[in-house]
Structures are given as C-alpha cells and as structure tokens.
Scaffold this motif. Structure first.
Motif, PDB file in Angstrom:
ATOM      1  N   ARG A   6      84.503 -19.020 112.479  1.00  0.00           N
ATOM      2  CA  ARG A   6      83.430 -18.615 113.390  1.00  0.00           C
ATOM      3  C   ARG A   6      82.104 -19.057 112.774  1.00  0.00           C
ATOM      4  O   ARG A   6      81.402 -18.253 112.174  1.00  0.00           O
ATOM      5  N   PRO A   7      81.766 -20.347 112.918  1.00  0.00           N
ATOM      6  CA  PRO A   7      80.549 -20.871 112.293  1.00  0.00           C
ATOM      7  C   PRO A   7      79.282 -20.159 112.758  1.00  0.00           C
ATOM      8  O   PRO A   7      78.346 -20.005 111.985  1.00  0.00           O
ATOM      9  N   ALA A   8      79.234 -19.714 113.999  1.00  0.00           N
ATOM     10  CA  ALA A   8      78.043 -19.010 114.487  1.00  0.00           C
ATOM     11  C   ALA A   8      77.838 -17.692 113.749  1.00  0.00           C
ATOM     12  O   ALA A   8      76.712 -17.203 113.635  1.00  0.00           O
ATOM     13  N   GLU A   9      78.914 -17.117 113.235  1.00  0.00           N
ATOM     14  CA  GLU A   9      78.833 -15.870 112.483  1.00  0.00           C
ATOM     15  C   GLU A   9      78.804 -16.120 110.981  1.00  0.00           C
ATOM     16  O   GLU A   9      78.823 -15.182 110.194  1.00  0.00           O
ATOM     17  N   GLY A  10      78.814 -17.379 110.566  1.00  0.00           N
ATOM     18  CA  GLY A  10      78.739 -17.709 109.148  1.00  0.00           C
ATOM     19  C   GLY A  10      80.062 -17.698 108.420  1.00  0.00           C
ATOM     20  O   GLY A  10      80.104 -17.513 107.213  1.00  0.00           O
ATOM     21  N   LEU A  11      81.181 -17.927 109.125  1.00  0.00           N
ATOM     22  CA  LEU A  11      82.503 -17.903 108.501  1.00  0.00           C
ATOM     23  C   LEU A  11      83.284 -19.146 108.874  1.00  0.00           C
ATOM     24  O   LEU A  11      83.365 -19.514 110.047  1.00  0.00           O
ATOM     25  N   GLU A  12      83.857 -19.782 107.861  1.00  0.00           N
ATOM     26  CA  GLU A  12      84.781 -20.897 108.066  1.00  0.00           C
ATOM     27  C   GLU A  12      86.023 -20.651 107.240  1.00  0.00           C
ATOM     28  O   GLU A  12      85.940 -20.145 106.119  1.00  0.00           O
ATOM     29  N   VAL A  13      87.170 -21.017 107.796  1.00  0.00           N
ATOM     30  CA  VAL A  13      88.441 -20.873 107.099  1.00  0.00           C
ATOM     31  C   VAL A  13      89.139 -22.229 107.145  1.00  0.00           C
ATOM     32  O   VAL A  13      89.194 -22.868 108.194  1.00  0.00           O
ATOM     33  N   ALA A  14      89.663 -22.650 106.002  1.00  0.00           N
ATOM     34  CA  ALA A  14      90.435 -23.891 105.921  1.00  0.00           C
ATOM     35  C   ALA A  14      91.741 -23.589 105.202  1.00  0.00           C
ATOM     36  O   ALA A  14      91.772 -22.770 104.281  1.00  0.00           O
ATOM     37  N   THR A  15      92.801 -24.231 105.638  1.00  0.00           N
ATOM     38  CA  THR A  15      94.098 -24.052 105.001  1.00  0.00           C
ATOM     39  C   THR A  15      94.684 -25.409 104.662  1.00  0.00           C
ATOM     40  O   THR A  15      94.327 -26.413 105.273  1.00  0.00           O
ATOM     41  N   GLY A  16      95.581 -25.418 103.707  1.00  0.00           N
ATOM     42  CA  GLY A  16      96.227 -26.676 103.354  1.00  0.00           C
ATOM     43  C   GLY A  16      97.180 -26.512 102.201  1.00  0.00           C
ATOM     44  O   GLY A  16      97.277 -25.455 101.575  1.00  0.00           O
TER      45      GLY A  16
ATOM     46  N   LYS B  89      93.326 -16.766  92.530  1.00  0.00           N
ATOM     47  CA  LYS B  89      92.276 -16.375  93.458  1.00  0.00           C
ATOM     48  C   LYS B  89      90.939 -16.642  92.794  1.00  0.00           C
ATOM     49  O   LYS B  89      90.746 -16.318  91.634  1.00  0.00           O
ATOM     50  N   GLY B  90      90.038 -17.246  93.535  1.00  0.00           N
ATOM     51  CA  GLY B  90      88.734 -17.558  92.982  1.00  0.00           C
ATOM     52  C   GLY B  90      87.623 -17.183  93.939  1.00  0.00           C
ATOM     53  O   GLY B  90      87.769 -17.294  95.154  1.00  0.00           O
ATOM     54  N   LEU B  91      86.521 -16.724  93.379  1.00  0.00           N
ATOM     55  CA  LEU B  91      85.337 -16.375  94.155  1.00  0.00           C
ATOM     56  C   LEU B  91      84.154 -17.066  93.507  1.00  0.00           C
ATOM     57  O   LEU B  91      83.921 -16.914  92.303  1.00  0.00           O
TER      58      LEU B  91
ATOM     59  N   SER C  84      85.634 -18.708  98.664  1.00  0.00           N
ATOM     60  CA  SER C  84      86.774 -17.995  98.121  1.00  0.00           C
ATOM     61  C   SER C  84      88.014 -18.865  98.266  1.00  0.00           C
ATOM     62  O   SER C  84      88.284 -19.388  99.346  1.00  0.00           O
ATOM     63  N   VAL C  85      88.759 -19.024  97.177  1.00  0.00           N
ATOM     64  CA  VAL C  85      89.981 -19.818  97.171  1.00  0.00           C
ATOM     65  C   VAL C  85      91.130 -18.875  96.872  1.00  0.00           C
ATOM     66  O   VAL C  85      91.094 -18.139  95.892  1.00  0.00           O
ATOM     67  N   ASP C  86      92.139 -18.875  97.738  1.00  0.00           N
ATOM     68  CA  ASP C  86      93.267 -17.954  97.601  1.00  0.00           C
ATOM     69  C   ASP C  86      94.566 -18.749  97.662  1.00  0.00           C
ATOM     70  O   ASP C  86      94.905 -19.311  98.705  1.00  0.00           O
ATOM     71  N   ALA C  87      95.291 -18.803  96.549  1.00  0.00           N
ATOM     72  CA  ALA C  87      96.563 -19.520  96.491  1.00  0.00           C
ATOM     73  C   ALA C  87      97.664 -18.608  97.019  1.00  0.00           C
ATOM     74  O   ALA C  87      97.955 -17.575  96.428  1.00  0.00           O
ATOM     75  N   GLN C  88      98.248 -18.981  98.136  1.00  0.00           N
ATOM     76  CA  GLN C  88      99.364 -18.239  98.716  1.00  0.00           C
ATOM     77  C   GLN C  88     100.664 -18.839  98.195  1.00  0.00           C
ATOM     78  O   GLN C  88     100.666 -19.767  97.395  1.00  0.00           O
TER      79      GLN C  88
ATOM     80  N   ILE D  18      94.346 -21.029 100.933  1.00  0.00           N
ATOM     81  CA  ILE D  18      93.379 -20.673 101.972  1.00  0.00           C
ATOM     82  C   ILE D  18      91.989 -20.720 101.348  1.00  0.00           C
ATOM     83  O   ILE D  18      91.761 -20.168 100.274  1.00  0.00           O
ATOM     84  N   LEU D  19      91.075 -21.380 102.038  1.00  0.00           N
ATOM     85  CA  LEU D  19      89.693 -21.524 101.593  1.00  0.00           C
ATOM     86  C   LEU D  19      88.795 -20.805 102.596  1.00  0.00           C
ATOM     87  O   LEU D  19      88.805 -21.125 103.776  1.00  0.00           O
ATOM     88  N   TYR D  20      88.063 -19.798 102.117  1.00  0.00           N
ATOM     89  CA  TYR D  20      87.114 -19.068 102.954  1.00  0.00           C
ATOM     90  C   TYR D  20      85.707 -19.490 102.555  1.00  0.00           C
ATOM     91  O   TYR D  20      85.394 -19.530 101.364  1.00  0.00           O
TER      92      TYR D  20
END
Length: 179
Positions: A57-67, A98-100, A113-117, A122-124
């Motif tokens: 939700r870029p208008a709210e200041g949030l992006e999520v990427a996965t890979g 997990k990284g912040l 934020s980087v979260d290894a599943q 997942i990259l927030y």
C-alpha cells in the motif's frame, strides 16, 4: 544426403520459431522482465524479489516484496542500493534470519525489515517523513458506528456485570483490597 537433411532441419526449425513468435510465445532464454522497483524508495529491489501488489500500500507508506533469496543477501543489496541513493543507515538489528534496518535521508525515514521464512524471504519497506522533536503519539481513534437511519448512537456496553454482589465478593479468586 546429410547436407540436405541438415538444411531441411534448419529451415523447419526457423519456420517453427517464426510461427511461435507470431503466436506470442517468447523464447525461454529471453529476459524481458525488468527488475522490480520500490515505489517508496526509488531503488531496485534485490534480485529474486518481486513487489507484492496484493500486500503493498504505497499510499499508506508500506511495500511488501517476496522472493526466493537469502535474507543476508537481500539486506546487503538493499543497503548498497539505498546508500547509493543517498540514504544513511541509522539502526540495524539482525538475529536468527530477521533483520530490521532504519535509514534516513533528509526529513525522510525508511524502515526495511527482512524476514527469512522456511521457503522464501519477505521484505517489508515502511517509509514516511520524520516527525519534529517533541511530537506526541497520535493514534487513530475508531469512528463511532452509526445507526441505519443515519443518526449516531453510542454502542451499548457489552461488558458483563459482575454477579454476586460485586467484584471480589465471591469465595474464591482474586479479591480487591484497600492499601
């Protein structure tokens, strides 16, 4: 004879390739996809990471990427890309996959934020403008619900009333005492 066979085979292969191109089938070896770009930060996302339009939700200041990429590689690639774009690293915490990371560029702040599943990473990305010193916490208050006729009415209290003469008057459990 072998020369004619090779020539006919090449012609058939070229005709097949031209037919596939007209049908819209591209070569599996062609790389026509551009790297994903962060709308909030204006930098390329790390290799193997794709923006999730469903969760971002870029208008709210949030992006999520996965890979399917290593969390340390994703964190390093984001650091390099942001540093080259003028962002300064201000905070970093990395433990157990997990990284912040907090970045600053002028009045802008970005939290990565980087979260290894188990299977993927997942990259927030959260971005916004820095608040002035002395700012207070401004939490959003839920709006009052309105009745169907348009008039605003307060919701009835759904907390059950204590039974048995008041709190702590029953034989067991917690009892309230004056200090």
């Amino acid at each position: 004879m072998p020369r004619v066979f090779v020539t006919l085979s090449l012609l058939a292969l070229l005709a097949l390739g031209a037919g596939c191109a007209q049908m819209g089938i591209s070569s599996p070896f062609a790389s026509d996809s551009a790297p994903s770009q962060s709308e909030l930060l204006g930098v390329s996302l790390p290799a193997g990471m794709e923006r999730s339009s469903r969760h971002s939700r870029p208008a709210e200041g949030l992006e999520v990427a996965t890979g399917y990429a290593d969390a340390n590689s994703v964190a390093q690639a984001m650091f390099t890309a942001l540093q080259s774009a003028g962002w300064q690293l201000r905070l970093q915490q990395m433990r157990n996959g997990k990284g912040l990371f907090l970045y600053e560029r002028g009045p802008q702040l970005a939290m990565v934020s980087v979260d290894a599943q188990t299977v993927q990473t997942i990259l927030y990305i959260v971005a916004g403008t820095r608040l002035p010193d002395g700012s207070t916490l401004n939490l959003a208050v839920p709006a009052e619900s309105s009745a169907e006729d348009g008039s605003s009415e307060a919701l009835p209290d759904s907390t059950p009333a204590p039974s048995g003469g008041g709190w702590g008057s029953s034989g067991g459990g917690l009892q309230e005492r004056s200090l």
